[in-house]
Design a protein around this motif. Sequence first.
Motif, PDB file in Angstrom:
ATOM      1  N   PHE A   1       2.401  28.126  24.004  1.00 27.70           N
ATOM      2  CA  PHE A   1       2.594  29.124  22.953  1.00 27.70           C
ATOM      3  C   PHE A   1       4.031  29.625  22.931  1.00 27.70           C
ATOM      4  CE2 PHE A   1       2.813  33.649  21.881  1.00 27.70           C
ATOM      5  CZ  PHE A   1       2.436  33.588  20.546  1.00 27.70           C
ATOM      6  N   VAL A   2       4.595  29.935  24.094  1.00 32.62           N
ATOM      7  CA  VAL A   2       5.976  30.426  24.162  1.00 32.62           C
ATOM      8  C   VAL A   2       6.945  29.370  23.651  1.00 32.62           C
ATOM      9  CG1 VAL A   2       7.825  31.067  25.763  1.00 32.62           C
ATOM     10  CG2 VAL A   2       5.578  32.127  25.977  1.00 32.62           C
ATOM     11  N   ALA A   3       6.779  28.132  24.083  1.00 31.66           N
ATOM     12  CA  ALA A   3       7.661  27.054  23.626  1.00 31.66           C
ATOM     13  C   ALA A   3       7.509  26.820  22.128  1.00 31.66           C
ATOM     14  CB  ALA A   3       7.360  25.776  24.396  1.00 31.66           C
ATOM     15  N   GLY A   4       6.284  26.863  21.630  1.00 32.91           N
ATOM     16  CA  GLY A   4       6.049  26.677  20.205  1.00 32.91           C
ATOM     17  C   GLY A   4       6.642  27.798  19.373  1.00 32.91           C
ATOM     18  N   HIS A   5       6.502  29.030  19.849  1.00 31.45           N
ATOM     19  CA  HIS A   5       7.063  30.175  19.131  1.00 31.45           C
ATOM     20  C   HIS A   5       8.585  30.061  19.060  1.00 31.45           C
ATOM     21  CE1 HIS A   5       8.598  34.291  18.629  1.00 31.45           C
ATOM     22  NE2 HIS A   5       7.536  34.443  17.844  1.00 31.45           N
ATOM     23  N   ALA A   6       9.199  29.682  20.163  1.00 34.95           N
ATOM     24  CA  ALA A   6      10.654  29.531  20.179  1.00 34.95           C
ATOM     25  C   ALA A   6      11.094  28.441  19.205  1.00 34.95           C
ATOM     26  CB  ALA A   6      11.130  29.214  21.587  1.00 34.95           C
ATOM     27  N   THR A   7      10.355  27.368  19.141  1.00 30.36           N
ATOM     28  CA  THR A   7      10.699  26.285  18.222  1.00 30.36           C
ATOM     29  C   THR A   7      10.547  26.724  16.772  1.00 30.36           C
ATOM     30  OG1 THR A   7       9.997  24.621  19.830  1.00 30.36           O
ATOM     31  CG2 THR A   7      10.139  23.917  17.535  1.00 30.36           C
ATOM     32  N   LEU A   8       9.461  27.399  16.462  1.00 25.18           N
ATOM     33  CA  LEU A   8       9.214  27.823  15.081  1.00 25.18           C
ATOM     34  C   LEU A   8      10.200  28.882  14.604  1.00 25.18           C
ATOM     35  CD1 LEU A   8       5.314  27.975  15.036  1.00 25.18           C
ATOM     36  CD2 LEU A   8       6.785  26.298  13.915  1.00 25.18           C
ATOM     37  N   THR A   9      10.690  29.713  15.515  1.00 19.07           N
ATOM     38  CA  THR A   9      11.616  30.775  15.131  1.00 19.07           C
ATOM     39  C   THR A   9      13.074  30.402  15.386  1.00 19.07           C
ATOM     40  OG1 THR A   9      11.364  31.845  17.293  1.00 19.07           O
ATOM     41  CG2 THR A   9       9.914  32.596  15.507  1.00 19.07           C
ATOM     42  N   ASP A  10      13.318  29.169  15.768  1.00 17.16           N
ATOM     43  CA  ASP A  10      14.677  28.685  16.046  1.00 17.16           C
ATOM     44  C   ASP A  10      15.418  29.558  17.052  1.00 17.16           C
ATOM     45  OD1 ASP A  10      14.552  26.429  14.438  1.00 17.16           O
ATOM     46  OD2 ASP A  10      15.174  27.536  12.654  1.00 17.16           O
ATOM     47  N   THR A  11      14.734  29.958  18.097  1.00 12.56           N
ATOM     48  CA  THR A  11      15.367  30.709  19.178  1.00 12.56           C
ATOM     49  C   THR A  11      15.343  29.866  20.442  1.00 12.56           C
ATOM     50  OG1 THR A  11      13.279  31.784  19.764  1.00 12.56           O
ATOM     51  CG2 THR A  11      14.715  32.969  18.249  1.00 12.56           C
ATOM     52  N   ASP A  12      16.211  30.200  21.369  1.00 11.29           N
ATOM     53  CA  ASP A  12      16.264  29.489  22.637  1.00 11.29           C
ATOM     54  C   ASP A  12      15.230  30.072  23.582  1.00 11.29           C
ATOM     55  OD1 ASP A  12      17.037  27.929  24.783  1.00 11.29           O
ATOM     56  OD2 ASP A  12      18.672  29.281  25.343  1.00 11.29           O
ATOM     57  N   ALA A  13      14.298  29.265  24.021  1.00 10.00           N
ATOM     58  CA  ALA A  13      13.256  29.738  24.925  1.00 10.00           C
ATOM     59  C   ALA A  13      13.782  29.928  26.338  1.00 10.00           C
ATOM     60  CB  ALA A  13      12.091  28.768  24.945  1.00 10.00           C
ATOM     61  N   GLY A  14      14.889  29.295  26.667  1.00  9.36           N
ATOM     62  CA  GLY A  14      15.441  29.411  28.015  1.00  9.36           C
ATOM     63  C   GLY A  14      14.460  28.904  29.047  1.00  9.36           C
ATOM     64  N   ASN A  15      14.311  29.658  30.104  1.00  9.23           N
ATOM     65  CA  ASN A  15      13.379  29.295  31.175  1.00  9.23           C
ATOM     66  C   ASN A  15      12.014  29.947  31.012  1.00  9.23           C
ATOM     67  OD1 ASN A  15      15.190  27.656  32.568  1.00  9.23           O
ATOM     68  ND2 ASN A  15      16.102  29.401  33.603  1.00  9.23           N
ATOM     69  N   TRP A  16      11.800  30.660  29.905  1.00  4.81           N
ATOM     70  CA  TRP A  16      10.548  31.404  29.745  1.00  4.81           C
ATOM     71  C   TRP A  16       9.301  30.537  29.746  1.00  4.81           C
ATOM     72  CZ3 TRP A  16      10.494  36.021  31.305  1.00  4.81           C
ATOM     73  CH2 TRP A  16      11.617  36.825  31.192  1.00  4.81           C
ATOM     74  N   PRO A  17       9.293  29.331  29.178  1.00  6.23           N
ATOM     75  CA  PRO A  17       8.071  28.526  29.287  1.00  6.23           C
ATOM     76  C   PRO A  17       7.713  28.200  30.751  1.00  6.23           C
ATOM     77  CG  PRO A  17       9.407  27.692  27.501  1.00  6.23           C
ATOM     78  CD  PRO A  17      10.241  28.721  28.236  1.00  6.23           C
ATOM     79  N   TYR A  18       8.727  27.937  31.568  1.00  4.58           N
ATOM     80  CA  TYR A  18       8.465  27.645  32.989  1.00  4.58           C
ATOM     81  C   TYR A  18       7.990  28.891  33.728  1.00  4.58           C
ATOM     82  CZ  TYR A  18      11.249  23.646  31.613  1.00  4.58           C
ATOM     83  OH  TYR A  18      11.733  22.545  30.955  1.00  4.58           O
ATOM     84  N   LEU A  19       8.622  30.016  33.426  1.00  3.00           N
ATOM     85  CA  LEU A  19       8.195  31.263  34.058  1.00  3.00           C
ATOM     86  C   LEU A  19       6.783  31.637  33.620  1.00  3.00           C
ATOM     87  CD1 LEU A  19      11.512  33.292  33.763  1.00  3.00           C
ATOM     88  CD2 LEU A  19      10.468  32.407  35.852  1.00  3.00           C
ATOM     89  N   THR A  20       6.470  31.381  32.359  1.00  3.10           N
ATOM     90  CA  THR A  20       5.128  31.652  31.858  1.00  3.10           C
ATOM     91  C   THR A  20       4.117  30.753  32.533  1.00  3.10           C
ATOM     92  OG1 THR A  20       6.044  32.344  29.740  1.00  3.10           O
ATOM     93  CG2 THR A  20       3.719  31.775  29.770  1.00  3.10           C
ATOM     94  N   LEU A  21       4.485  29.510  32.772  1.00  4.79           N
ATOM     95  CA  LEU A  21       3.581  28.601  33.465  1.00  4.79           C
ATOM     96  C   LEU A  21       3.249  29.128  34.860  1.00  4.79           C
ATOM     97  CD1 LEU A  21       2.154  25.892  33.088  1.00  4.79           C
ATOM     98  CD2 LEU A  21       4.152  24.788  34.067  1.00  4.79           C
ATOM     99  N   LEU A  22       4.232  29.746  35.503  1.00  7.05           N
ATOM    100  CA  LEU A  22       4.006  30.297  36.845  1.00  7.05           C
ATOM    101  C   LEU A  22       3.352  31.673  36.827  1.00  7.05           C
ATOM    102  CD1 LEU A  22       7.370  29.324  38.555  1.00  7.05           C
ATOM    103  CD2 LEU A  22       5.130  28.284  38.914  1.00  7.05           C
TER     104      LEU A  22
END
Length: 62
Positions: free
Chosen positions: A20-41
């Motif tokens: 969800f975090v990675a998809g939201h970043a892609t749809l809003t053209d923002t840089d997700a950074g490390n948040w998808p990995y942190l969210t996974l943890l």
Amino acid sequence: MDLAGFLAATLVAHTGFAIFVAGHATLTDTDAGNWPYLTLLLGLAGVAGYFFYDETADSGRI
């Protein structure tokens, strides 16, 4: 709930949150950074960090 069931449900939920975090970043053209990995943890804490962390703050605090 047994331990294996709990761990499986946690893994599925954290994976879904990270997608969800990675998809939201892609749809809003923002840089997700490390948040998808942190969210996974970290699960919901990673989702909250992604939405509420402000990189532009002078102090670096939320």
